[in-house]
Scaffold this motif. Structure first.
Motif, mmCIF file in Angstrom:
data_model
loop_
_atom_site.group_PDB
_atom_site.id
_atom_site.type_symbol
_atom_site.label_atom_id
_atom_site.label_comp_id
_atom_site.label_asym_id
_atom_site.label_seq_id
_atom_site.Cartn_x
_atom_site.Cartn_y
_atom_site.Cartn_z
ATOM 1 N N THR B 71 0.860 -1.186 0.000
ATOM 2 C CA THR B 71 0.000 0.000 0.000
ATOM 3 C C THR B 71 0.891 1.229 0.000
ATOM 4 O OG1 THR B 71 -1.692 -1.178 1.232
ATOM 5 C CG2 THR B 71 -1.777 1.227 1.304
ATOM 6 N N LYS B 72 0.695 2.089 -0.990
ATOM 7 C CA LYS B 72 1.613 3.216 -1.155
ATOM 8 C C LYS B 72 0.997 4.523 -0.688
ATOM 9 C CE LYS B 72 4.857 0.807 -3.131
ATOM 10 N NZ LYS B 72 5.223 -0.229 -2.151
ATOM 11 N N ILE B 73 1.836 5.423 -0.220
ATOM 12 C CA ILE B 73 1.392 6.777 0.116
ATOM 13 C C ILE B 73 2.056 7.737 -0.860
ATOM 14 C CG2 ILE B 73 1.377 8.611 1.850
ATOM 15 C CD1 ILE B 73 1.535 6.453 3.991
ATOM 16 N N ALA B 74 1.248 8.466 -1.603
ATOM 17 C CA ALA B 74 1.828 9.395 -2.575
ATOM 18 C C ALA B 74 1.432 10.841 -2.294
ATOM 19 C CB ALA B 74 1.423 9.012 -3.992
ATOM 20 N N CYS B 75 0.204 11.061 -1.828
ATOM 21 C CA CYS B 75 -0.200 12.452 -1.562
ATOM 22 C C CYS B 75 -0.567 12.648 -0.106
ATOM 23 C CB CYS B 75 -1.385 12.843 -2.444
ATOM 24 S SG CYS B 75 -2.946 12.087 -1.934
ATOM 25 N N ASN B 76 -0.937 11.572 0.558
ATOM 26 C CA ASN B 76 -1.340 11.600 1.963
ATOM 27 C C ASN B 76 -2.528 12.531 2.198
ATOM 28 O OD1 ASN B 76 -1.015 10.588 4.533
ATOM 29 N ND2 ASN B 76 0.346 12.227 5.202
ATOM 30 N N GLN B 77 -3.366 12.671 1.200
ATOM 31 C CA GLN B 77 -4.420 13.677 1.287
ATOM 32 C C GLN B 77 -5.708 13.273 0.572
ATOM 33 O OE1 GLN B 77 -3.333 17.399 -0.479
ATOM 34 N NE2 GLN B 77 -4.474 18.589 1.018
ATOM 35 N N GLY B 78 -5.820 12.040 0.179
ATOM 36 C CA GLY B 78 -7.055 11.628 -0.495
ATOM 37 C C GLY B 78 -7.109 11.982 -1.962
ATOM 38 N N ALA B 79 -6.019 12.504 -2.505
ATOM 39 C CA ALA B 79 -6.080 13.052 -3.853
ATOM 40 C C ALA B 79 -5.600 12.097 -4.940
ATOM 41 C CB ALA B 79 -5.266 14.342 -3.931
ATOM 42 N N CYS B 80 -4.970 10.983 -4.582
ATOM 43 C CA CYS B 80 -4.356 10.154 -5.635
ATOM 44 C C CYS B 80 -4.795 8.698 -5.584
ATOM 45 C CB CYS B 80 -2.847 10.227 -5.543
ATOM 46 S SG CYS B 80 -2.166 9.294 -4.155
ATOM 47 N N SER B 81 -5.334 8.270 -4.463
ATOM 48 C CA SER B 81 -5.837 6.908 -4.288
ATOM 49 C C SER B 81 -4.772 5.819 -4.368
ATOM 50 C CB SER B 81 -6.976 6.604 -5.276
ATOM 51 O OG SER B 81 -8.042 7.509 -5.069
ATOM 52 N N ALA B 82 -3.502 6.204 -4.315
ATOM 53 C CA ALA B 82 -2.441 5.191 -4.325
ATOM 54 C C ALA B 82 -2.556 4.280 -3.107
ATOM 55 C CB ALA B 82 -1.069 5.859 -4.339
ATOM 56 N N CYS B 83 -3.155 4.805 -2.031
ATOM 57 C CA CYS B 83 -3.210 4.078 -0.764
ATOM 58 C C CYS B 83 -4.482 3.255 -0.624
ATOM 59 C CB CYS B 83 -3.124 5.087 0.368
ATOM 60 S SG CYS B 83 -4.522 6.238 0.327
ATOM 61 N N SER B 84 -5.175 3.014 -1.746
ATOM 62 C CA SER B 84 -6.474 2.343 -1.671
ATOM 63 C C SER B 84 -6.389 0.938 -1.071
ATOM 64 C CB SER B 84 -7.089 2.231 -3.072
ATOM 65 O OG SER B 84 -7.380 3.508 -3.563
ATOM 66 N N VAL B 92 -11.349 2.400 -0.049
ATOM 67 C CA VAL B 92 -11.144 3.668 0.647
ATOM 68 C C VAL B 92 -9.676 4.068 0.568
ATOM 69 C CG1 VAL B 92 -13.046 3.268 2.251
ATOM 70 C CG2 VAL B 92 -10.728 2.519 2.859
ATOM 71 N N ALA B 93 -9.442 5.344 0.816
ATOM 72 C CA ALA B 93 -8.067 5.860 0.839
ATOM 73 C C ALA B 93 -7.537 5.702 2.255
ATOM 74 C CB ALA B 93 -8.046 7.322 0.415
ATOM 75 N N SER B 94 -6.579 4.810 2.434
ATOM 76 C CA SER B 94 -6.143 4.483 3.799
ATOM 77 C C SER B 94 -5.347 5.608 4.438
ATOM 78 C CB SER B 94 -5.336 3.183 3.807
ATOM 79 O OG SER B 94 -4.169 3.302 3.023
ATOM 80 N N CYS B 95 -4.943 6.605 3.650
ATOM 81 C CA CYS B 95 -4.240 7.748 4.252
ATOM 82 C C CYS B 95 -5.211 8.682 4.929
ATOM 83 C CB CYS B 95 -3.441 8.509 3.195
ATOM 84 S SG CYS B 95 -4.468 9.502 2.087
ATOM 85 N N SER B 96 -6.486 8.530 4.653
ATOM 86 C CA SER B 96 -7.464 9.461 5.199
ATOM 87 C C SER B 96 -8.389 8.795 6.211
ATOM 88 C CB SER B 96 -8.284 10.095 4.063
ATOM 89 O OG SER B 96 -7.412 10.781 3.201
HETATM 90 S S1 FES Z 1 -1.877 8.689 -0.582
HETATM 91 FE FE1 FES Z 1 -2.957 9.794 -2.091
HETATM 92 S S2 FES Z 1 -4.985 9.264 -1.562
HETATM 93 FE FE2 FES Z 1 -3.897 8.396 0.045
#
Ligand code: FES
Ligand SMILES: Cc1cc2nc3c(=O)[nH]c(=O)nc-3n(C[C@H](O)[C@H](O)[C@H](O)COP(=O)(O)OP(=O)(O)OC[C@H]3O[C@@H](n4cnc5c(N)ncnc54)[C@H](O)[C@@H]3O)c2cc1C
Ligand code: SF4
Ligand code: FES
Lengths: 350, 190, 782
Positions: B71-84, B92-96
């Motif tokens: 599970t990757k973190i790229a924006c840490n803000q819900g904006a990229c969904s890399a952390c889905s 869901v976006a696990s960073c949020s």
């Molecule tokens: S890291 Fe970009 S949405 Fe979670």
């Protein structure tokens, strides 16, 4: 993100009793750095809350989580045919709800267009209505602007391409909620639970606050008050609604301008009532009253729709960089009115 | 035109089930943190007791405490969904999300998708259609596509695009992702 | 050239495959393999082989630098300047250094000492750094660092920085310490006035006055391009472990070997004591080419703390301080005769790379078309903004936006088809063919006159060309190992940042050895292996595949010798196919690869090969880098729909016709080209780094307001790939990543013009700008 305590509320009443401040209050500081970790704040889906906390815009002492409270979930039909949408209903649930999609198409459409699937699965309607604005100065801890208790607004002399063109005196935020635009067009009310236990219902229109009334908040939510539900009054069978927006990206983008239109047409095709609400152009969802008046009692056609689009601009005071929102709005209103009345989009288009 | 406005389906009350026991438990819990708090995460079918501060996001807990770095973190803000990831059946976006609020819900991460060493069909299709470049956005995209197919085995192009509309891929794999899922949707046609 | 080495002559396939091939004779080093047949006659090369690391990437198993966790590792955080221009009066680390959980702290800038002030020049500039047990402790400790800033006047916009009274970014010659942003780093001695440095005038020729005097038609335009940020999904990241024996580094980098060299130099360590690894890299696009201040900071912290240090940028740090594509303001004038021949071309450009230099965009204008009189004046304008660095097709991508619109406009004025005009002025036979193929694919004959559609939504079609040099890294090598159990390994420090170079290596080796690509164990991204090329400048495949093939060929020859001596035959009689070594003339006399390997004298044999010069020589070289004789072309066509009432441009279709010498993996190339096109669509319509002119802060340092194309904004992208043989190397393969990005925005802009009859001369082409250009907005700025 600063450390904080965590508490799962067992009831809305308990949450109301625990919470000490609104998020907007907790973001107000004199110096620009939210220092004293005093506030106990409420969190629903947490999408906006975590965003604010990561940027250091708010550092609560404790978060009270209401996200698992059963009382606040779900969409139900009440005795008088009005609809009650629990505050914790997610945008995804609203967008996918078969009943709503028919009776309140504009709301379902707006919810479906907000944010991303991932966020819609978490974002609650209550949290969505109460999220802080997206003004980039507000969202940057480095800019201690008026709305956070600072001395001036950075947007006026700065970059205001995405800011408000209506009621933008002093502060030019646009209201961030996409669903709110549609909700207002359906004359929705919010149900609030006071810490002392009273419940009140407030028309959405009265719920939002413009900068001229108070620069520091977007709504009248009182400290400790919990938004428990959104009510939609009964709809007339003949009403038709639509939500349209224009954004820079095709999907997953904040609108540059948006409009929700609800019209009631009688058998003869005369417009009995029109509700036209503009989004992303004012500090609150913005009723285009002149446009509404113009359509009421009129036949909807290319001409009246166009006139409504022009009338919707009444009172606009665009800033240095956002005058483009005017033609955008005129177009959106015209198209939405025609689409709501199910007329061809644009006679010239074909 | 809008018959549904009257014929609104009754009983659409999507209330969560009341669980008295659940209420009992939370009564005892009350205020936790700000220091580390013991929680239990159900991830990929396994139960993991762990210690997290309330401020720990689910993404951080997965990647840090559990070592599930797929599970990757790229924006840490819900904006990229890399952390889905999946929270029960929802992407869901696990960073949020905070780890502490997951509770008893099941988490599925990219590591849990390939059952018993056999790749999920979405993973196979991504490989076959070269829907992978740098691969950093890929686990998130795979999770979204797999969730889509779970609910809708024959999605059309627009449905696929909507399902992945929250993802950012700087390498530009979208066309191959859509192609991969369309091929699966067709292949599944019976 | 390597005269002391024996050479031999060979005949190579030559030309564009689909038009029929010729032959060309080249002299090649005697230790390199014979010419490779055209792709049609091969089994692995030119085929859509599955990506070597796809399995790891779709399962989440691939290990990126951000996933590296070492025992005892500490987390670093960086204190950054909150002001765009400031003097540091005092700096005190000690309260932070003694904070709980903090183990090391250092200043990144030279601290002020004896009257020598420390000046900060952009918001986000690193000031100090520290390492602590957890990221949260590190971030918290940053707040304890005591810095007294003296704010100085600043300027962040191009116009402001050019005013005579503008605050000065670099007094005297201090700019020479600044980083370079771009192409042939024009670092030399250029005049500097205020914030304006230049002009750099490479490529100028003839007499520009005479050229315009001879012109019958002149077009003239000013074009603006924005600052674009790289937005790699994996942020800049490093894990550095300083130890007794030297330095171990994991880094998300485009150039492991380069980073090693930089670290060795900076920390005065022998090359052999520095090891740099990059197992998987989440994108680079030019921004991860150097060790950078952050890399050096992490290493220095590790040396101080004596434990491994992890430093990973947050997205806002990434946006503000990991490089960007410079802006440009281009004044372009083109003069031509009525038959289309160009008489004069002048390009005056001002661009800002922030505190860096190298914002020039002149390459395209000076080199793409035949023109006797060319004047290029490229100015860098320093601003108090984060330094730029190379980004996918640096310079040319900006340059194409102006030049290709200028040529399109000229075609309009000449009443010529834009393709026909280019047939007159473009000397490249490859691009001519690309224009023809692209026109056919997109249906160019359907193209209507500008603004022809009725109704609010208007469609249009446009095209633009690209130019990129075919680059080579001469310091590029690999090793091939054959083990007694038959296992084949290809080893190089070259890193795969998503381009698929690992797959390509496996294909080339498998082809030579008569094996399958999955039989080849690719071990790359580690400087313990022979130094590979960087993954930038579209040079990776061109640089590493020839040595890989050469090494494979040498291993094969060695194995053949071993088998031949057992069989007592001439090794020349052996060949290998599908895993079997057999006699050419008696195929039933055979031995499997494994058995043959088992008979080796030693457990392992190995061959090492470096990149030799191109067989026909290089056009130029400098240091480890060289330019091949050929250029890379590329022609792109776009179809757009413009809603003239909302200003929304929708790119519906892009046809990208590209060449890269010999294509090795068409599927991966298609992926690369799609990526280049999408980055171009994003550049054309969405992306823009927005700096607040009053505070110097970036207003969109995230991925919410800094907008990238998503799935819904993606056009249908059709990739048409040429096979272009030239007999230049053992594989004859060149790059594609950058050419695929250069023409896109210009092609879209030309299509927009064709749709609405109005030229969009400023990027990004947002709804607001389109509405302004259409005259739909009264008042307000551009
Ligand atoms: S890291 Fe970009 S949405 Fe979670
Ligand atoms: C990348 C991105 C894109 C987005 N795009 C859009 C978009 O296009 N359109 C759009 O409308 N939104 C968009 N959003 C915003 C998102 O929809 C909101 O952040 C979300 O709806 C907030 O809901 P929540 O439940 O997570 O609220 P929380 O974050 O939990 O709470 C938000 C605020 O409301 C308060 N609160 C929440 N519930 C209650 C309650 N019941 N009673 C009292 N107070 C309460 C909290 O104290 C907090 O201040 C986007 C967000 C992101 C990150
Ligand atoms: S518009 Fe409002 S929120 Fe934005 S900077 Fe001005 S005062 Fe602050
Ligand atoms: S594959 Fe690199 S970001 Fe998607």
């Amino acid at each position: 993100m600063e450390a904080f305590q965590w508490q799962q509320a067992r009831s809305p009443a308990e949450a109301a009793a625990l919470v000490t401040q609104t998020t907007a209050e907790a973001m107000l500081t004199l110096q620009g750095t939210p220092s004293a970790q005093q506030a106990i704040l409420v969190k629903a889906g947490g999408v906006d809350m975590l965003d604010l906390m990561k940027e250091g815009l708010v550092n609560p002492r404790r978060l009270v989580d209401i996200s698992r409270l059963a009382e606040l979930q779900g969409i139900s039909r009440e005795g008088d045919d009005s609809l009650r949408i629990g505050a914790l209903t997610t945008l995804a649930q609203i967008a996918a709800h078969p009943g709503l999609r028919q009776s309140h198409a504009a709301l379902a459409q707006a919810a479906a267009m907000a944010a991303s699937p991932q966020i819609r699965n978490r974002a609650t309607l209550g949290g969505n209505l109460l999220q802080r604005p997206r003004c980039w100065y507000l969202r940057s801890a480095a800019h201690h602007c008026l709305r956070k208790g600072g001395g001036h607004c950075f947007a006026f002399a700065g970059d205001n391409r995405y800011h408000a063109i209506f009621a933008n005196h002093g502060c030019a935020i646009v209201h961030p909620s996409t669903p709110a635009t549609a909700l207002l067009a359906f004359h929705a009310q919010v149900e609030l639970l006071h810490p002392q236990g009273q419940r009140r219902q407030v028309p959405l229109e009265d719920f939002f606050v413009l900068p001229e009334a108070d620069m520091h908040r977007e709504n009248i939510l009182a400290a400790g008050e919990i938004l428990t539900a959104v009510w939609l009054p009964p709809q007339i069978q003949t009403n038709r609604s639509i939500y349209l927006q224009v954004a820079e990206r095709e999907a997953f983008d904040w609108p540059l301008a948006a409009v929700a239109v609800v019209v009631d047409l009688d058998a003869a095709g005369l417009c009995q009532r029109a509700s036209i609400v503009l989004g992303a152009v004012a500090p609150a969802p913005w009723r285009a009253r002149q446009a509404e008046a113009l359509l009421t009692g009129a036949t909807i056609n290319g001409k009246t729709a166009e006139a409504a689009g022009e009338a919707a601009l009444a009172g606009a005071t665009p800033l240095a960089q956002n005058a483009y929102k005017l033609p955008l709005l005129a177009t959106l209103v015209r198209r939405a009115v025609l689409a709501a009345a199910a007329l061809p989009q644009d006679p010239r288009a074909s | 035109m809008f018959p549904g406005a009257r014929a609104f389906p009754e009983g659409e009350l999507t209330l969560m089930k009341e669980d008295p026991q659940e209420n009992e438990k939370s009564a005892a819990a009350s205020v936790l943190g700000p220091g580390a708090v013991p929680i239990v995460l159900r991830v990929n079918g396994e139960t993991h007791p762990l210690l997290v501060e309330p401020r720990t996001t689910l993404a951080e807990a997965l990647r840090g405490s559990l070592g599930l770095t797929g599970t990757k973190i790229a924006c840490n803000q819900g904006a990229c969904s890399a952390c889905s990831v999946w929270l029960d059946d929802l992407v869901v976006a696990s960073c949020s999300i905070l780890a502490i609020e997951v509770g008893e819900r099941r988490i599925t991460t990219i590591e849990g998708l390939a059952a018993g060493g056999r790749l999920h069909p979405v993973q196979e299709a991504f490989i076959a259609h070269d829907a992978v470049q740098c691969g950093f956005c890929t686990p998130g995209l795979v999770m979204s596509c797999a969730a889509l197919l779970a609910g809708n085995p024959h999605p059309g192009e627009a449905e696929i695009q909507t399902a992945i509309s929250g993802h950012l891929c700087r390498c530009g794999t979208y066309p191959h992702v859509v192609q991969a899922i369309l091929a699966l949707a067709d292949a599944k046609g019976d | 050239m390597d005269d002391e080495f024996p050479r031999r002559r060979e005949k190579f396939p030559f030309g564009l495959a689909h038009l029929g091939l010729d032959e060309v004779e080249r002299e090649i080093p005697a230790d390199e393999p014979p010419p490779l047949a055209p792709n049609a006659a091969l089994t692995q090369i030119g085929k859509d082989i599955r990506r070597w690391d796809a399995w790891a990437k779709v399962t989440g198993a691939a290990r990126y630098t951000v996933d590296v966790h070492l025992p005892g590792m500490l987390h670093a955080a960086v204190l950054r300047s909150p002001l765009p221009h400031a003097r540091i009066r005092s700096l005190d680390l000690s309260p932070a250094a003694s904070a709980p959980g903090v183990h090391a702290a250092l200043t990144v800038v030279e601290p002020p000492a004896d009257g020598v002030p420390t000046v900060l020049r952009y918001v986000g500039q690193p000031v100090a750094a520290l390492a602590a047990d957890t990221p949260a402790l590190a971030e918290a400790a940053l707040r304890l660092i005591q810095v007294e800033y003296e704010p100085l006047p600043f300027v962040v916009d191009l116009d402001g920085a050019r005013r005579p009274d503008a605050p000065i970014v670099y007094p005297d010659s201090e700019w020479q310490k600044s980083p370079s942003a771009g192409l042939p780093a024009a670092a030399g001695d250029l005049p500097i006035t205020g914030n304006i440095r230049g002009p750099e005038s490479k490529g100028s020729r003839g007499d520009i006055g005479a050229g315009f005097a001879a012109a019958e038609i002149v077009v003239d335009g000013t074009y603006h391009t924005q600052v674009q940020t790289h937005c790699c999904l994996e942020p800049h990241a490093i894990v550095a472990a300083w130890h007794e024996g030297g330095l171990d580094v994991w880094m998300s980098t485009q150039f492991t070997a380069g980073v090693r060299a930089q670290l060795a130099r900076h920390f005065q360590l022998p090359l052999s004591r520095v090891r740099v690894r990059a197992e998987a890299v989440g994108g680079g696009f030019g921004s991860k080419s150097q060790i950078g201040i952050y890399g050096r900071t992490a290493v220095a912290l590790s040396r101080l703390a004596k434990v491994p240090i992890r430093l990973v940028y947050r997205r806002d740090e990434e946006q503000m301080d990991s490089g960007n594509r410079p802006s440009s303001e281009q004044h372009l004038r083109i003069g031509a005769r009525r038959d289309g021949t160009l008489t004069a071309l002048s390009l005056h450009s001002y661009g800002s790379a922030g505190i860096a230099f190298g914002a020039g965009v002149g390459n395209m204008a000076t080199a793409l078309y035949r023109c006797p009189h060319v004047e290029s004046r490229q100015y860098d304008v320093f601003t108090h903004a984060g330094p730029a660095c190379p980004m996918r097709g640096p310079g040319n991508t900006q340059g194409a936006f102006a030049l290709e619109q200028g040529i399109d406009e000229l075609a309009g004025k000449l009443a010529m088809d834009p393709l026909a005009l280019r047939d007159v002025i473009d000397p490249s036979p490859v691009r001519r063919e690309e224009r023809r193929m692209g026109a056919e694919r997109i249906g160019w004959t359907q193209r209507k006159p500008p603004g022809a559609d009725q109704g609010p939504v208007k469609r249009g079609m446009g095209m633009a060309q690209s130019l990129w040099s075919a680059n080579i890294q001469t310091n590029a090598a690999c090793e091939l190992r054959l083990w007694r159990d038959g296992r084949v390994e290809v080893l190089s420090s070259v890193q795969d940042i998503g381009t698929g170079v690992g797959t390509v290596l496996a294909q080339v080796v498998a082809e030579e050895l008569g094996l399958q690509p999955e039989d080849i164990h690719v071990r790359i991204g580690d400087t313990e292996f022979p130094s590979g090329p960087p993954s930038y400048g579209s040079r990776t495949t061109a640089s590493i595949t020839p040595p890989a093939r050469t090494a494979a060929w040498q291993i094969k020859e060695a194995l053949f010798r071993s088998v031949a001596s057992a069989w007592q035959v001439d090794p020349q009689r052996l060949t290998v196919q599908d895993g079997w070594i057999h006699l050419r003339d008696e195929p039933q006399q055979r031995i499997s690869w494994r058995e043959a390997a088992a008979a080796l004298r030693t457990d392992r044999i190995s061959a090492f090969a470096g990149r030799s010069d191109d067989y026909a020589g290089f056009r130029s070289r400098s240091g480890d880098a060289a330019m091949a004789l050929n250029d890379l072309g590329g022609v792109q066509f776009a179809e757009v729909a413009v809603d003239t009432e909302t200003g929304v441009i929708r790119v519906e279709r892009v046809v990208a016709v590209q060449d890269c010498g010999r294509p090795i993996n068409p599927l991966q190339i298609e992926s690369q080209v799609q990526g280049g096109v999408l980055m171009g669509v994003s550049y054309a319509l969405l992306e823009e780094r927005i700096l607040d002119t009053n505070t110097g802060w970036m207003l969109n340092p995230n991925l919410v307001d800094y907008k990238l194309t998503g799935a819904w904004d993606t056009p249908q992208i059709e990739v048409v790939l040429l096979e272009n043989y030239q007999g230049f190397s053992a594989t004859d393969a060149y790059g594609i990543a950058e050419p695929a990005n250069i023409a896109t925005a210009a092609a879209i802009a030309n299509a927009v013009y064709n749709a609405i009859g109005v030229r969009m001369r400023s990027l990004p082409m947002t709804p607001a700008k389109v509405l302004h250009a259409l005259g739909a907005v009264s008042g307000g700025p551009r």
